[in-house]
Design a protein around this motif. Structure first.
Motif, mmCIF file in Angstrom:
data_model
loop_
_atom_site.group_PDB
_atom_site.id
_atom_site.type_symbol
_atom_site.label_atom_id
_atom_site.label_comp_id
_atom_site.label_asym_id
_atom_site.label_seq_id
_atom_site.Cartn_x
_atom_site.Cartn_y
_atom_site.Cartn_z
ATOM 1 N N GLU A 1 -2.326 -24.500 -37.723
ATOM 2 C CA GLU A 1 -1.420 -25.520 -38.237
ATOM 3 C C GLU A 1 -0.586 -26.125 -37.110
ATOM 4 N N ASP A 2 -0.237 -27.383 -37.281
ATOM 5 C CA ASP A 2 0.742 -28.044 -36.429
ATOM 6 C C ASP A 2 1.916 -28.414 -37.335
ATOM 7 N N PRO A 3 3.143 -28.051 -36.977
ATOM 8 C CA PRO A 3 4.289 -28.309 -37.869
ATOM 9 C C PRO A 3 4.474 -29.773 -38.254
ATOM 10 N N ARG A 4 3.992 -30.708 -37.417
ATOM 11 C CA ARG A 4 4.164 -32.125 -37.729
ATOM 12 C C ARG A 4 3.033 -32.696 -38.575
ATOM 13 N N CYS A 5 1.987 -31.919 -38.804
ATOM 14 C CA CYS A 5 0.804 -32.418 -39.505
ATOM 15 C C CYS A 5 1.078 -32.556 -41.008
ATOM 16 N N PRO A 6 0.945 -33.759 -41.574
ATOM 17 C CA PRO A 6 1.222 -33.940 -43.005
ATOM 18 C C PRO A 6 0.206 -33.237 -43.900
ATOM 19 N N TYR A 7 -1.024 -33.051 -43.415
ATOM 20 C CA TYR A 7 -2.013 -32.328 -44.203
ATOM 21 C C TYR A 7 -1.652 -30.844 -44.296
ATOM 22 N N CYS A 8 -1.055 -30.320 -43.218
ATOM 23 C CA CYS A 8 -0.583 -28.934 -43.269
ATOM 24 C C CYS A 8 0.540 -28.796 -44.291
ATOM 25 N N GLU A 9 1.408 -29.794 -44.317
ATOM 26 C CA GLU A 9 2.495 -29.789 -45.311
ATOM 27 C C GLU A 9 1.919 -29.809 -46.720
ATOM 28 N N GLU A 10 0.870 -30.608 -46.921
ATOM 29 C CA GLU A 10 0.260 -30.674 -48.251
ATOM 30 C C GLU A 10 -0.376 -29.339 -48.618
ATOM 31 N N PHE A 11 -1.064 -28.719 -47.659
ATOM 32 C CA PHE A 11 -1.653 -27.410 -47.898
ATOM 33 C C PHE A 11 -0.591 -26.381 -48.247
ATOM 34 N N GLU A 12 0.528 -26.397 -47.530
ATOM 35 C CA GLU A 12 1.561 -25.379 -47.712
ATOM 36 C C GLU A 12 2.373 -25.564 -48.981
ATOM 37 N N THR A 13 2.517 -26.782 -49.445
ATOM 38 C CA THR A 13 3.401 -27.029 -50.585
ATOM 39 C C THR A 13 2.663 -27.189 -51.912
ATOM 40 N N THR A 14 1.639 -28.021 -51.948
ATOM 41 C CA THR A 14 0.950 -28.292 -53.216
ATOM 42 C C THR A 14 -0.527 -27.924 -53.175
ATOM 43 N N GLY A 15 -1.026 -27.520 -52.018
ATOM 44 C CA GLY A 15 -2.432 -27.166 -51.876
ATOM 45 C C GLY A 15 -2.686 -25.695 -52.101
ATOM 46 N N GLY A 16 -3.540 -25.120 -51.250
ATOM 47 C CA GLY A 16 -4.002 -23.760 -51.470
ATOM 48 C C GLY A 16 -3.086 -22.648 -51.016
ATOM 49 N N SER A 17 -2.086 -22.944 -50.192
ATOM 50 C CA SER A 17 -1.247 -21.887 -49.635
ATOM 51 C C SER A 17 -0.553 -21.021 -50.689
ATOM 52 N N GLU B 1 9.888 -16.895 -44.496
ATOM 53 C CA GLU B 1 10.837 -17.757 -45.196
ATOM 54 C C GLU B 1 11.079 -19.068 -44.449
ATOM 55 N N TYR B 2 11.207 -18.977 -43.141
ATOM 56 C CA TYR B 2 11.496 -20.174 -42.349
ATOM 57 C C TYR B 2 10.282 -21.094 -42.292
ATOM 58 N N HIS B 3 9.099 -20.515 -42.199
ATOM 59 C CA HIS B 3 7.859 -21.292 -42.217
ATOM 60 C C HIS B 3 7.779 -22.118 -43.501
ATOM 61 N N GLU B 4 8.115 -21.490 -44.609
ATOM 62 C CA GLU B 4 8.097 -22.191 -45.894
ATOM 63 C C GLU B 4 9.129 -23.322 -45.924
ATOM 64 N N VAL B 5 10.310 -23.061 -45.413
ATOM 65 C CA VAL B 5 11.373 -24.069 -45.409
ATOM 66 C C VAL B 5 11.000 -25.259 -44.522
ATOM 67 N N LEU B 6 10.415 -24.995 -43.354
ATOM 68 C CA LEU B 6 10.066 -26.090 -42.446
ATOM 69 C C LEU B 6 9.068 -27.044 -43.076
ATOM 70 N N PHE B 7 8.026 -26.503 -43.699
ATOM 71 C CA PHE B 7 7.028 -27.390 -44.288
ATOM 72 C C PHE B 7 7.544 -28.073 -45.547
ATOM 73 N N ALA B 8 8.415 -27.413 -46.281
ATOM 74 C CA ALA B 8 8.988 -28.036 -47.478
ATOM 75 C C ALA B 8 9.921 -29.189 -47.118
ATOM 76 N N ASN B 9 10.393 -29.199 -45.871
ATOM 77 C CA ASN B 9 11.324 -30.245 -45.427
ATOM 78 C C ASN B 9 10.787 -30.982 -44.202
ATOM 79 N N GLN B 10 9.481 -31.114 -44.140
ATOM 80 C CA GLN B 10 8.849 -31.748 -42.985
ATOM 81 C C GLN B 10 9.231 -33.221 -42.873
ATOM 82 N N PRO B 11 9.687 -33.661 -41.687
ATOM 83 C CA PRO B 11 9.990 -35.080 -41.496
ATOM 84 C C PRO B 11 8.700 -35.899 -41.455
ATOM 85 N N GLU B 12 8.848 -37.202 -41.532
ATOM 86 C CA GLU B 12 7.687 -38.069 -41.377
ATOM 87 C C GLU B 12 7.031 -37.779 -40.031
ATOM 88 N N GLU B 13 5.719 -37.761 -40.029
ATOM 89 C CA GLU B 13 4.957 -37.374 -38.837
ATOM 90 C C GLU B 13 5.344 -38.177 -37.600
#
Length: 254
Positions: A75-91, A140-152
């Motif tokens: 994963e890359d923290p700025r990647c919007p697809y990673c954010e999608e995976f972590e929040t509403t996808g398979g994670s 916990e922090y990993h979850e918070v970062l992706f839940a609040n990811q800025p625009e790429e």
């Protein structure tokens, strides 16, 4: 219909509903298998999941080390697809299996998007995540970062923002963590993790396999099926089938 997008160095297959279901059918394993006679008591919450730095010095291991299914994520923290995976996808489905001791996760954190888009947000976020691991707060922090990811394109993971997000994690944000974030204490880890990501692409993908990428029990989900990561139900079915009959997954030709 499947469309492959290569944008700013990241790669992700964008699937329609039908394509996702077709991919799931291709990867489906036959049989129900047998579960262990006696399962371990589930972890009470994600915060209780064990977490540690792997021996290779670049991967972060989360979950029961004895779990027989290993999901290695890039994963890359700025990647919007990673954010999608972590929040509403398979994670979230993976997290449930980790809580039940059926799976563990390994994270390799890339930062290549800084070079594609400019700025240093990915590197800063990876450094902060490593600092959170030192405090036992990576999950916990990993979850918070992706839940609040800025625009790429904004490069919004600034020191101030990373520290602000840390305030959402109980017990994180003390003097040592704040110093580690502001001074890039783990810059060597950031560089080594990026190199590990690039190495994972092999000869055919010298810049890395794209994010997010999942390798389950040493078998990578091919790029053409990567849409499974973003479809919660399809990914849950795949994980369940691998959990039931891991030997069939190893033998599956993709």
């Amino acid at each position: 219909m499947v469309a492959l997008f290569i944008g700013e160095g990241r790669r992700m297959v964008c699937w329609g509903r039908v394509a996702v279901l077709c991919a799931a059918a291709v990867l489906m394993l036959v049989g129900c298998g047998q579960k262990a006679a006696q399962a371990k008591p589930a972890f009470v919450s994600a915060e209780k999941l064990p977490e540690k730095l792997a021996k290779d010095g670049t991967s972060i291991l989360v979950g029961d080390p004895d779990a027989r299914m290993t999901v290695h994520l890039y994963e890359d923290p700025r990647c919007p697809y990673c954010e999608e995976f972590e929040t509403t996808g398979g994670s979230p489905e993976l997290r449930e299996m980790m809580l039940d001791h059926r799976a563990k996760a390994e994270y390799t954190l890339a930062s290549f998007l800084d070079g594609r888009l400019g700025g240093g947000g990915s590197k800063k976020a990876v450094n902060a995540l490593r600092a959170a691991l030192e405090e036992g707060k990576f999950v916990e922090y990993h979850e918070v970062l992706f839940a609040n990811q800025p625009e790429e394109s904004v490069d919004g993971y600034t020191d101030a923002y990373l520290l602000e997000l840390a305030s959402q994690v109980k017990g994180l944000g003390g003097p040592e963590f704040r110093s580690a974030v502001k001074n890039m204490k783990y810059r060597s880890f950031v560089a080594a993790s990026e190199k590990a990501y690039e190495k994972a692409g092999g000869v055919e993908e010298p810049e890395g396999p794209g994010t997010p990428t999942a390798v389950i029990n040493d078998k990578r989900i091919p790029m053409k099926y990567n849409g499974l990561l973003l479809n919660r139900g399809a990914f849950a079915n795949l994980l369940q089938q691998i959990s039931d009959k891991p030997w069939d997954w190893v033998a599956t030709s993709l």
